[in-house]
Design a protein around this motif. Structure first.
Motif, PDB file in Angstrom:
ATOM      1  N   UNK A 230       0.911  -1.264  -0.024  1.00 25.74           N
ATOM      2  CA  UNK A 230       0.069  -0.251  -0.031  1.00 25.74           C
ATOM      3  C   UNK A 230       0.774   1.160   0.006  1.00 25.74           C
ATOM      4  N   UNK A 231       0.066   2.356   0.366  1.00 26.55           N
ATOM      5  CA  UNK A 231       0.990   3.629   0.084  1.00 26.55           C
ATOM      6  C   UNK A 231       1.891   3.931   1.293  1.00 26.55           C
ATOM      7  N   UNK A 232       1.728   3.181   2.406  1.00 26.26           N
ATOM      8  CA  UNK A 232       2.580   3.341   3.688  1.00 26.26           C
ATOM      9  C   UNK A 232       3.811   2.771   3.249  1.00 26.26           C
ATOM     10  N   UNK A 233       4.280   2.096   2.259  1.00 28.59           N
ATOM     11  CA  UNK A 233       5.562   1.652   1.884  1.00 28.59           C
ATOM     12  C   UNK A 233       5.918   2.134   0.633  1.00 28.59           C
ATOM     13  N   UNK A 234       5.365   3.240   0.052  1.00 30.67           N
ATOM     14  CA  UNK A 234       5.798   3.706  -1.241  1.00 30.67           C
ATOM     15  C   UNK A 234       7.255   4.165  -1.259  1.00 30.67           C
ATOM     16  N   UNK A 235       7.738   4.778  -0.034  1.00 29.67           N
ATOM     17  CA  UNK A 235       9.135   5.394   0.212  1.00 29.67           C
ATOM     18  C   UNK A 235      10.175   4.227   0.044  1.00 29.67           C
ATOM     19  N   UNK A 236       9.731   3.038   0.275  1.00 38.36           N
ATOM     20  CA  UNK A 236      10.678   1.889   0.128  1.00 38.36           C
ATOM     21  C   UNK A 236      10.840   1.447  -1.361  1.00 38.36           C
ATOM     22  N   UNK A 237      10.080   1.997  -2.267  1.00 40.28           N
ATOM     23  CA  UNK A 237      10.138   1.386  -3.784  1.00 40.28           C
ATOM     24  C   UNK A 237      11.461   1.677  -4.503  1.00 40.28           C
ATOM     25  N   UNK A 238      12.187   0.780  -4.820  1.00 38.84           N
ATOM     26  CA  UNK A 238      13.428   1.275  -5.536  1.00 38.84           C
ATOM     27  C   UNK A 238      13.427   1.689  -7.121  1.00 38.84           C
ATOM     28  N   UNK A 239      12.171   1.386  -7.775  1.00 41.96           N
ATOM     29  CA  UNK A 239      12.126   1.742  -9.100  1.00 41.96           C
ATOM     30  C   UNK A 239      12.117   3.258  -9.436  1.00 41.96           C
ATOM     31  N   UNK A 240      11.863   4.056  -8.772  1.00 42.92           N
ATOM     32  CA  UNK A 240      12.140   5.659  -8.846  1.00 42.92           C
ATOM     33  C   UNK A 240      13.621   5.869  -8.988  1.00 42.92           C
ATOM     34  N   UNK A 241      14.335   5.042  -8.316  1.00 41.55           N
ATOM     35  CA  UNK A 241      15.668   5.578  -8.442  1.00 41.55           C
ATOM     36  C   UNK A 241      16.595   4.622  -9.130  1.00 41.55           C
ATOM     37  N   UNK A 242      16.216   3.865  -9.917  1.00 38.49           N
ATOM     38  CA  UNK A 242      17.022   3.016 -10.587  1.00 38.49           C
ATOM     39  C   UNK A 242      17.753   3.675 -12.026  1.00 38.49           C
ATOM     40  N   UNK A 243      16.939   5.135 -12.118  1.00 41.13           N
ATOM     41  CA  UNK A 243      17.635   5.780 -13.327  1.00 41.13           C
ATOM     42  C   UNK A 243      19.184   6.095 -12.905  1.00 41.13           C
TER      43      UNK A 243
END
Length: 93
Positions: free
Chosen positions: A1-14
């Motif tokens: 859920x939204x509570x763990x969006x901060x841990x998603x690595x995909x926005x940082x893989x660039x």
């Protein structure tokens, strides 16, 4: 859920600019191996040099004994391939 969006690595893989090797146990009972598959797909979409090794030799919280591995000999060849790939990745460091 939204509570763990901060841990998603995909926005940082660039920002990843090095060869990437992912190693994950299929029996991981804490972080599903599908998370590494998703990360590998995300990295592959932006880079060519990504390798994923999935192994059945261990989970996150326990290891398999040699006897358990022998009983699952049908997966032995796949495990040997994974181990050789992992060793190759370590040797390239």
């Amino acid at each position: 859920g939204d509570a763990f969006d901060w841990i998603d690595p995909l926005p940082h893989i660039e920002r990843v600019a090095c060869p990437t090797v992912l190693v994950h146990g299929r029996d991981d009972d804490v972080i599903p191996f599908e998370e590494s598959q998703a990360l590998a797909r995300g990295l592959s979409a932006r880079r060519a040099d990504v390798t994923l090794h999935l192994t059945g030799m261990y989970g996150h919280t326990h290891t398999k004994s040699l006897g358990e591995l022998v009983r699952g000999a049908g997966e032995g060849a796949r495990e040997v391939g994974s181990l050789l790939g992992i060793l190759d990745a370590i040797a390239r460091l």
